[in-house]
Design a protein around this motif. Sequence first.
Motif, PDB file in Angstrom:
ATOM      1  N   SER A 495     -50.846  29.369  12.092  1.00  0.00           N
ATOM      2  CA  SER A 495     -51.608  29.928  12.974  1.00  0.00           C
ATOM      3  C   SER A 495     -51.599  29.320  14.222  1.00  0.00           C
ATOM      4  N   GLU A 496     -51.649  28.122  14.522  1.00  0.00           N
ATOM      5  CA  GLU A 496     -51.425  27.149  15.725  1.00  0.00           C
ATOM      6  C   GLU A 496     -50.016  27.361  16.323  1.00  0.00           C
ATOM      7  N   THR A 497     -48.931  27.315  15.480  1.00  0.00           N
ATOM      8  CA  THR A 497     -47.465  27.523  15.980  1.00  0.00           C
ATOM      9  C   THR A 497     -47.532  29.173  16.557  1.00  0.00           C
ATOM     10  N   ALA A 498     -48.029  29.940  15.826  1.00  0.00           N
ATOM     11  CA  ALA A 498     -47.933  31.361  16.319  1.00  0.00           C
ATOM     12  C   ALA A 498     -48.827  31.456  17.902  1.00  0.00           C
ATOM     13  N   LEU A 499     -49.852  30.460  17.828  1.00  0.00           N
ATOM     14  CA  LEU A 499     -50.742  30.656  18.922  1.00  0.00           C
ATOM     15  C   LEU A 499     -49.987  30.195  20.181  1.00  0.00           C
ATOM     16  N   GLU A 500     -49.100  29.136  19.772  1.00  0.00           N
ATOM     17  CA  GLU A 500     -48.388  28.470  21.002  1.00  0.00           C
ATOM     18  C   GLU A 500     -47.265  29.401  21.487  1.00  0.00           C
ATOM     19  N   LEU A 501     -46.579  30.068  20.412  1.00  0.00           N
ATOM     20  CA  LEU A 501     -45.622  31.293  20.798  1.00  0.00           C
ATOM     21  C   LEU A 501     -46.328  32.197  21.568  1.00  0.00           C
ATOM     22  N   ILE A 502     -47.523  32.642  21.322  1.00  0.00           N
ATOM     23  CA  ILE A 502     -48.217  33.790  22.253  1.00  0.00           C
ATOM     24  C   ILE A 502     -48.030  33.087  23.696  1.00  0.00           C
ATOM     25  N   HIS A 503     -48.680  31.965  23.835  1.00  0.00           N
ATOM     26  CA  HIS A 503     -48.704  31.257  25.229  1.00  0.00           C
ATOM     27  C   HIS A 503     -47.220  31.375  25.848  1.00  0.00           C
ATOM     28  N   ARG A 504     -46.161  31.360  24.981  1.00  0.00           N
ATOM     29  CA  ARG A 504     -44.982  31.265  25.601  1.00  0.00           C
ATOM     30  C   ARG A 504     -44.334  32.634  25.959  1.00  0.00           C
ATOM     31  N   GLY A 505     -45.111  33.573  25.453  1.00  0.00           N
ATOM     32  CA  GLY A 505     -44.763  35.040  26.056  1.00  0.00           C
ATOM     33  C   GLY A 505     -44.490  35.926  24.945  1.00  0.00           C
ATOM     34  N   HIS A 506     -44.580  35.292  23.505  1.00  0.00           N
ATOM     35  CA  HIS A 506     -44.153  36.206  22.451  1.00  0.00           C
ATOM     36  C   HIS A 506     -45.090  36.924  21.910  1.00  0.00           C
ATOM     37  N   ARG A 507     -45.293  37.751  20.808  1.00  0.00           N
ATOM     38  CA  ARG A 507     -46.278  38.608  20.496  1.00  0.00           C
ATOM     39  C   ARG A 507     -46.830  38.494  19.130  1.00  0.00           C
ATOM     40  N   LEU A 508     -48.028  38.601  18.790  1.00  0.00           N
ATOM     41  CA  LEU A 508     -48.564  38.643  17.356  1.00  0.00           C
ATOM     42  C   LEU A 508     -48.722  40.274  16.844  1.00  0.00           C
ATOM     43  N   ILE A 509     -48.425  40.131  15.601  1.00  0.00           N
ATOM     44  CA  ILE A 509     -48.300  41.345  15.029  1.00  0.00           C
ATOM     45  C   ILE A 509     -49.574  41.382  13.961  1.00  0.00           C
ATOM     46  N   ALA A 510     -49.406  40.017  13.066  1.00  0.00           N
ATOM     47  CA  ALA A 510     -50.439  39.979  12.151  1.00  0.00           C
ATOM     48  C   ALA A 510     -50.814  38.601  11.777  1.00  0.00           C
ATOM     49  N   ASP A 511     -51.966  37.867  11.358  1.00  0.00           N
ATOM     50  CA  ASP A 511     -52.135  36.780  10.932  1.00  0.00           C
ATOM     51  C   ASP A 511     -52.849  36.732   9.550  1.00  0.00           C
ATOM     52  N   ASP A 512     -52.549  35.902   8.645  1.00  0.00           N
ATOM     53  CA  ASP A 512     -52.925  35.408   7.510  1.00  0.00           C
ATOM     54  C   ASP A 512     -52.455  36.400   6.434  1.00  0.00           C
ATOM     55  N   SER A 513     -52.716  37.774   6.634  1.00  0.00           N
ATOM     56  CA  SER A 513     -52.195  38.703   5.552  1.00  0.00           C
ATOM     57  C   SER A 513     -51.434  39.817   6.264  1.00  0.00           C
ATOM     58  N   VAL A 514     -49.972  39.788   5.687  1.00  0.00           N
ATOM     59  CA  VAL A 514     -49.192  40.732   6.367  1.00  0.00           C
ATOM     60  C   VAL A 514     -48.789  42.035   5.202  1.00  0.00           C
ATOM     61  N   ARG A 515     -48.956  43.126   5.601  1.00  0.00           N
ATOM     62  CA  ARG A 515     -48.426  44.148   4.841  1.00  0.00           C
ATOM     63  C   ARG A 515     -47.221  44.847   5.110  1.00  0.00           C
ATOM     64  N   PHE A 516     -46.323  44.728   4.268  1.00  0.00           N
ATOM     65  CA  PHE A 516     -44.838  45.109   4.406  1.00  0.00           C
ATOM     66  C   PHE A 516     -44.634  46.486   3.904  1.00  0.00           C
ATOM     67  N   ASP A 517     -44.013  47.546   4.252  1.00  0.00           N
ATOM     68  CA  ASP A 517     -43.920  48.689   3.739  1.00  0.00           C
ATOM     69  C   ASP A 517     -42.312  49.134   3.901  1.00  0.00           C
ATOM     70  N   LYS A 518     -41.731  49.583   2.991  1.00  0.00           N
ATOM     71  CA  LYS A 518     -40.367  49.850   3.406  1.00  0.00           C
ATOM     72  C   LYS A 518     -40.121  51.142   3.816  1.00  0.00           C
ATOM     73  N   SER A 519     -39.506  51.599   4.861  1.00  0.00           N
ATOM     74  CA  SER A 519     -39.544  52.955   5.481  1.00  0.00           C
ATOM     75  C   SER A 519     -38.536  53.821   4.631  1.00  0.00           C
ATOM     76  N   VAL A 520     -38.322  54.973   5.129  1.00  0.00           N
ATOM     77  CA  VAL A 520     -37.376  55.961   4.442  1.00  0.00           C
ATOM     78  C   VAL A 520     -35.911  55.468   4.956  1.00  0.00           C
ATOM     79  N   THR A 521     -35.908  54.899   5.932  1.00  0.00           N
ATOM     80  CA  THR A 521     -34.478  54.235   6.860  1.00  0.00           C
ATOM     81  C   THR A 521     -34.084  53.038   5.830  1.00  0.00           C
ATOM     82  N   GLY A 522     -35.075  52.343   5.059  1.00  0.00           N
ATOM     83  CA  GLY A 522     -34.752  51.204   4.352  1.00  0.00           C
ATOM     84  C   GLY A 522     -35.183  49.974   5.185  1.00  0.00           C
TER      85      GLY A 522
END
Length: 640
Positions: A495-522
């Motif tokens: 989380s701290e690494t992600a926090l510094e990446l946000i400070h560097r201009g990158h973006r957060l999608i999810a922290d701790d628990s991430v749900r992945f789905d497989k789309s119809v395109t694969g």
Amino acid sequence: MDKIIIKKFPKVRELADELALVPLFDTNMDGEIKTQAVYRVGYELNGFFSEGEELLSNVNVLGRKEIGFLRRLDKKKRKEIFEKYLSYSFPVLVVTLENEIVDEIVEVAKKYNKPVLKSKNQTIEFIRNAKFYLQKALAEAVMIDNCILLDIYGVGILLKGYEDARLGATVELLERGHKFITDTRLKIQNVANRFILGSNTADKENGDSHFYLFGKDGNDIDVTTHFGIKSTRKNKKITLLVELEKWDEKKFYDRLGLDEVYEEFLGFKIPKVTLPVRKGRNLAIIIETAAINYRLKKTGVNSAEYFWKESRKLIEENKENKKRGLVVNDKTSMPVRYIKSRFNLNVLNGEELLDNKYITTTGVYRPSLALTGYFDMYGEEGYKGLQLFTETEFKYLESISVADRERNLERYLDEDFPAILISGVKKIPDYFFDKIIKKNIILLETEIDRSSHVVATFSAYLENYFAPSTSVHGVFVELYGFGVLLTGKSGIGKSETALELIHRGHRLIADDSVRFDKSVTGDINGRASKLPYFMEIRGLGIIDVKALYGVGAVRISKRLDMIIELQELKNGDYLTAMDYQESTEVILGNEVSKIKLYISSGRNAAAMVEIAVMNLMAKRMGYNSEEVYLKELKNKKYDN
């Protein structure tokens, strides 16, 4: 912190210098002012003297109103009043007018060696300014050492605790553009029970005077020279205390941030945050975030409380769904309300059923054969699907006999489908709408009027919803357009690494628990399993990244392109472990690029993650730095 209680009384000379007051004659200006009050003379001008503190120790003031009253008295009476009034021990009299009456006051004041000062401001303005100055000058104060006062995003943060971490974090915060007040001989004052003011007690009146950060073993840093005069300030209101302590694996550190902790200074409670320190943890970033989070709380937004309330709602909702037979985790059912809300559909009937009826298939069905009376295969395909009615369905029903229409509709509407969707129908026939009401069926209406568009749009949404999915523990971020999952053992610093990446201009999608789905395109797409945009930082608790850093710092979902596993680099691994090791990991049947990054004290994990992603970008563009290096090495060998 070492504390020394101090008590200092400002002199009349200091009051005059601070408020630009002019003495009306030469007199002793070294008398001390011992109270914060400013007394506007009243009863005394009529010959009544109360013998209270107003005439014994307060600053006294005469303004336009008082002078006007004195003009009504004869000169003899005025002199009697002045003789009595100016004999009291109050330290100074301030007047805001110049006229013959003031001259009379000066004549008597000389006799008692009483300072009389002239203010260029109106009486009310002078009183306000004088009270503010005296509140600061006379505030109860203590001197403390072994702490550092900083101004971070306008928040006065007092750092104390672990000395090495305190000094290191301060240097980095100064490099990031924040302001330094002092780290030694800090004077703190309770200003009129309104706030705690921290001041550097060194003499800063000389323009050549510098601010110093005193390091260990005499390794002092001239803050003014190294970081510029803009990196310093004389004083700052203290609003947040941050205590740094060595990380204790056995100790529980706040992970929610619900409990408010305070430390008392001079009877004033200051919010306190305890940050555990370990190698590789970017304290400067976390302290910055603590400052921003404090500002957010002052606006009435408490991210931790909101997260807790919403989490409890989700828990209760999941309990209710399980009671109804809805399998929450595997997404085998969707309440009709979901699709109603997603496409902003109009509810023509059955509002009360939206949470009790479920969609369990991905198709959108047009009941053409069922309306003809053919139901043999309908149960295999259309029982649980969303039903679509257009003008075509109603035209067909009106083309057959009334008896057939009644029989086929009755049979069709007895099926247990979740809802009927109306598209492009100008007027729903009464014979149909009456049956919908009688059988209490959910009837929805969409503004999309092309049936092919309805089928494609709704089917795509349902396909994504019911797509195969899995949850992974980690932090999902977007860097340079790539979806990157950070994994590693608990406490490694994801989380701290992600926090510094946000400070560097990158973006957060999810922290701790991430749900992945497989789309119809694969593609494998990831999003937050529960509440999006929240992040857990040990010591701070739950923070809302969107509220703290803006909508540009987050996004709702992203395709997974890469997995980076953070591992601790131990001393024994220093010569054998590569900076990163490449492999792949299978998620929902797809192979995803994966590398292991070894992090330790002195290695900036966020910078290493950026380099790893840029290296992946280069490979996707056909450039492999390792192959080029080996090729050049081989060519050089042959040349020799």
